[in-house]
Design a protein around this motif. Structure first.
Motif, PDB file in Angstrom:
ATOM      1  N   GLY A  13       2.713  -7.797   0.974  1.00 46.35           N
ATOM      2  CA  GLY A  13       1.645  -7.830   1.823  1.00 46.35           C
ATOM      3  C   GLY A  13       2.004  -7.231   3.331  1.00 46.35           C
ATOM      4  O   GLY A  13       0.896  -7.025   4.091  1.00 46.35           O
ATOM      5  N   GLY A  14       3.049  -7.149   3.679  1.00 48.86           N
ATOM      6  CA  GLY A  14       3.459  -6.786   4.849  1.00 48.86           C
ATOM      7  C   GLY A  14       3.477  -5.288   5.390  1.00 48.86           C
ATOM      8  O   GLY A  14       3.777  -4.814   6.389  1.00 48.86           O
ATOM      9  N   SER A  15       3.376  -4.421   4.354  1.00 50.01           N
ATOM     10  CA  SER A  15       3.238  -3.096   4.255  1.00 50.01           C
ATOM     11  C   SER A  15       2.788  -2.499   2.931  1.00 50.01           C
ATOM     12  O   SER A  15       2.499  -2.945   2.116  1.00 50.01           O
ATOM     13  CB  SER A  15       4.680  -2.574   4.445  1.00 50.01           C
ATOM     14  N   GLY A  16       2.682  -1.152   3.152  1.00 49.64           N
ATOM     15  CA  GLY A  16       2.245  -0.252   2.300  1.00 49.64           C
ATOM     16  C   GLY A  16       0.854  -0.711   1.328  1.00 49.64           C
ATOM     17  O   GLY A  16      -0.141  -1.027   1.987  1.00 49.64           O
ATOM     18  N   LEU A  17       1.038  -0.823  -0.235  1.00 45.64           N
ATOM     19  CA  LEU A  17      -0.140  -0.909  -0.940  1.00 45.64           C
ATOM     20  C   LEU A  17      -0.729  -2.474  -0.763  1.00 45.64           C
ATOM     21  O   LEU A  17      -1.940  -2.701  -0.720  1.00 45.64           O
ATOM     22  CB  LEU A  17       0.341  -0.902  -2.436  1.00 45.64           C
ATOM     23  N   GLY A  18       0.398  -3.540  -0.519  1.00 42.68           N
ATOM     24  CA  GLY A  18       0.055  -4.897  -0.389  1.00 42.68           C
ATOM     25  C   GLY A  18      -0.809  -5.053   1.145  1.00 42.68           C
ATOM     26  O   GLY A  18      -1.530  -5.842   0.916  1.00 42.68           O
ATOM     27  N   ALA A  19      -0.201  -4.399   2.051  1.00 40.48           N
ATOM     28  CA  ALA A  19      -0.767  -4.370   3.322  1.00 40.48           C
ATOM     29  C   ALA A  19      -2.412  -4.034   3.326  1.00 40.48           C
ATOM     30  O   ALA A  19      -3.441  -4.561   3.677  1.00 40.48           O
ATOM     31  CB  ALA A  19      -0.211  -3.776   4.478  1.00 40.48           C
ATOM     32  N   ALA A  20      -2.508  -2.667   2.477  1.00 41.48           N
ATOM     33  CA  ALA A  20      -3.880  -2.211   2.449  1.00 41.48           C
ATOM     34  C   ALA A  20      -4.645  -3.198   1.415  1.00 41.48           C
ATOM     35  O   ALA A  20      -5.953  -3.283   1.795  1.00 41.48           O
ATOM     36  CB  ALA A  20      -3.800  -0.994   1.707  1.00 41.48           C
ATOM     37  N   THR A  21      -4.167  -3.868   0.432  1.00 45.48           N
ATOM     38  CA  THR A  21      -4.953  -4.694  -0.160  1.00 45.48           C
ATOM     39  C   THR A  21      -5.272  -5.943   0.484  1.00 45.48           C
ATOM     40  O   THR A  21      -6.488  -6.549   0.549  1.00 45.48           O
ATOM     41  CB  THR A  21      -4.104  -5.124  -1.383  1.00 45.48           C
ATOM     42  N   ALA A  22      -4.215  -6.516   1.498  1.00 50.75           N
ATOM     43  CA  ALA A  22      -4.687  -7.743   2.032  1.00 50.75           C
ATOM     44  C   ALA A  22      -5.864  -7.373   3.247  1.00 50.75           C
ATOM     45  O   ALA A  22      -6.705  -8.188   3.365  1.00 50.75           O
ATOM     46  CB  ALA A  22      -3.517  -8.158   2.713  1.00 50.75           C
ATOM     47  N   ARG A  23      -5.923  -6.419   3.787  1.00 52.04           N
ATOM     48  CA  ARG A  23      -6.777  -5.843   4.644  1.00 52.04           C
ATOM     49  C   ARG A  23      -8.100  -5.590   4.105  1.00 52.04           C
ATOM     50  O   ARG A  23      -9.214  -6.289   4.565  1.00 52.04           O
ATOM     51  CB  ARG A  23      -6.406  -4.554   5.357  1.00 52.04           C
ATOM     52  N   GLU A 221      -4.302   7.359  -1.315  1.00 51.93           N
ATOM     53  CA  GLU A 221      -4.238   6.372  -0.029  1.00 51.93           C
ATOM     54  C   GLU A 221      -4.079   5.058  -0.395  1.00 51.93           C
ATOM     55  O   GLU A 221      -4.859   4.403  -1.565  1.00 51.93           O
ATOM     56  CB  GLU A 221      -5.637   6.469   0.808  1.00 51.93           C
ATOM     57  N   ALA A 222      -3.525   4.354   0.323  1.00 49.16           N
ATOM     58  CA  ALA A 222      -3.509   2.756  -0.016  1.00 49.16           C
ATOM     59  C   ALA A 222      -4.566   2.119  -0.211  1.00 49.16           C
ATOM     60  O   ALA A 222      -4.644   1.200  -1.038  1.00 49.16           O
ATOM     61  CB  ALA A 222      -2.403   2.160   1.013  1.00 49.16           C
ATOM     62  N   ARG A 223      -5.706   2.470   0.463  1.00 45.59           N
ATOM     63  CA  ARG A 223      -6.958   1.827   0.422  1.00 45.59           C
ATOM     64  C   ARG A 223      -7.726   2.032  -0.936  1.00 45.59           C
ATOM     65  O   ARG A 223      -8.405   1.223  -1.396  1.00 45.59           O
ATOM     66  CB  ARG A 223      -7.813   2.443   1.377  1.00 45.59           C
ATOM     67  N   GLU A 224      -7.165   3.333  -1.496  1.00 50.60           N
ATOM     68  CA  GLU A 224      -7.809   3.591  -2.952  1.00 50.60           C
ATOM     69  C   GLU A 224      -7.193   2.622  -4.007  1.00 50.60           C
ATOM     70  O   GLU A 224      -7.728   1.934  -4.895  1.00 50.60           O
ATOM     71  CB  GLU A 224      -7.490   4.977  -3.363  1.00 50.60           C
ATOM     72  N   PHE A 225      -5.953   1.884  -3.810  1.00 49.96           N
ATOM     73  CA  PHE A 225      -5.234   1.167  -4.454  1.00 49.96           C
ATOM     74  C   PHE A 225      -6.016  -0.040  -4.261  1.00 49.96           C
ATOM     75  O   PHE A 225      -6.302  -1.068  -5.192  1.00 49.96           O
ATOM     76  CB  PHE A 225      -3.766   0.967  -4.226  1.00 49.96           C
ATOM     77  N   ALA A 226      -6.398  -0.527  -3.049  1.00 45.35           N
ATOM     78  CA  ALA A 226      -6.946  -1.992  -2.814  1.00 45.35           C
ATOM     79  C   ALA A 226      -8.526  -1.758  -3.349  1.00 45.35           C
ATOM     80  O   ALA A 226      -8.920  -2.629  -3.828  1.00 45.35           O
ATOM     81  CB  ALA A 226      -7.271  -2.123  -1.134  1.00 45.35           C
ATOM     82  N   MET A 227      -9.009  -0.587  -3.306  1.00 45.93           N
ATOM     83  CA  MET A 227     -10.372  -0.501  -3.934  1.00 45.93           C
ATOM     84  C   MET A 227     -10.396  -0.852  -5.275  1.00 45.93           C
ATOM     85  O   MET A 227     -11.302  -1.566  -5.924  1.00 45.93           O
ATOM     86  CB  MET A 227     -11.054   0.818  -3.361  1.00 45.93           C
TER      87      MET A 227
END
Length: 254
Positions: A13-23, A221-227
């Motif tokens: 969660g400190g970077s990349g896909l994990g960070a975007a998901t956490a946010r 975009e990392a946010r698309e993984f989070a979505m």
């Protein structure tokens, strides 16, 4: 299950896909524990979203157990959502130049990507099973991260593809086993995304990679993984499946 009011633990969660998901989860009202091997990254994201920073090596069973314990102490309950994004992307030929073998790369890649994912899933499942069920009987959701390399790994990706293929393969049996506890298990297999690793490449290399993506013709975009992670949490009939998120890309040989 709605994200709002839920406790979620995100590894990597400190970077990349994990960070975007956490946010994204935090913006949707979840209480998020940000776990990362890099304490600085975990702290930065946790401070930004008002979450809890946890430092741990996901392949270390004791460290992961302790991290879940800290999350429970902080939030007052075990997470109902666990997303595993922690991983490494080391590349090496099985037999390299001058006959050099790469077992060390294979072992480390599986230890972090596969053993780490299994470790987090195991600890999440045992704690989720003790939670009170929600109105529909659901107790938790586990989302693991595979990769399109699971199906079309490139030259030099034998270790990486093996680790991600195993994550995809264990999705269904894990979902079947944990169904009795009201826990769903899903996996996302991302394609080529804007991550710290990709952002470090020269512009011409990125352009060549992007040319292989049919539509949209760009890096994800990392946010698309989070979505997608949010949709998995909130759609109760998604279970036991690995979803490719890739713009229809199929990786070439190299």
């Amino acid at each position: 299950m709605q994200l709002s009011g839920c406790i979620a633990l995100v590894t990597g969660g400190g970077s990349g896909l994990g960070a975007a998901t956490a946010r994204h989860f935090a913006a949707s009202g979840a209480n998020v524990a940000v776990l990362d091997f890099n304490a600085e990254g975990a702290n930065a994201v946790a401070d930004e979203i008002g979450g809890l920073a946890l430092q741990a090596d996901v392949s270390d069973e004791a460290a992961v157990s302790a991290a879940f314990g800290k999350a429970i102490t902080h939030f007052g309950s075990a997470p109902r959502i666990a997303v595993s994004c922690a991983g490494v992307g080391m590349a090496a030929r099985i037999v390299g130049r001058e006959g050099k073998l790469s077992f060390d790369v294979f072992e480390k890649t599986l230890r972090v990507n596969l053993f780490g994912t299994y470790n987090v899933m195991s600890h999440a499942a045992i704690l989720m099973a003790e939670l009170d069920p929600l109105a529909d009987g659901e107790r938790g959701v586990i989302i693991n991260t595979a990769s399109v390399a699971w199906q079309d790994g490139q030259l030099g990706q034998a270790a990486y593809a093996a680790s991600k293929g195993a994550i995809a393969s264990m999705c269904l049996p894990a979902a079947r086993e944990l169904a009795q506890s009201g826990i769903r298990v899903m996996a996302i297999a991302p394609g080529l995304f804007h991550t710290p690793m990709m952002e470090g490449l020269p512009e011409e290399v990125t352009a060549k990679i992007t040319a292989n993506i049919p539509f949209p013709a760009r890096l994800g975009e990392a946010r698309e993984f989070a979505m997608l992670a949010e949709q998995i949490v909130e759609n109760p009939f998604l279970n036991g499946t690995t979803i490719r998120l890739d713009g229809a890309v199929r990786l070439p040989t190299r």
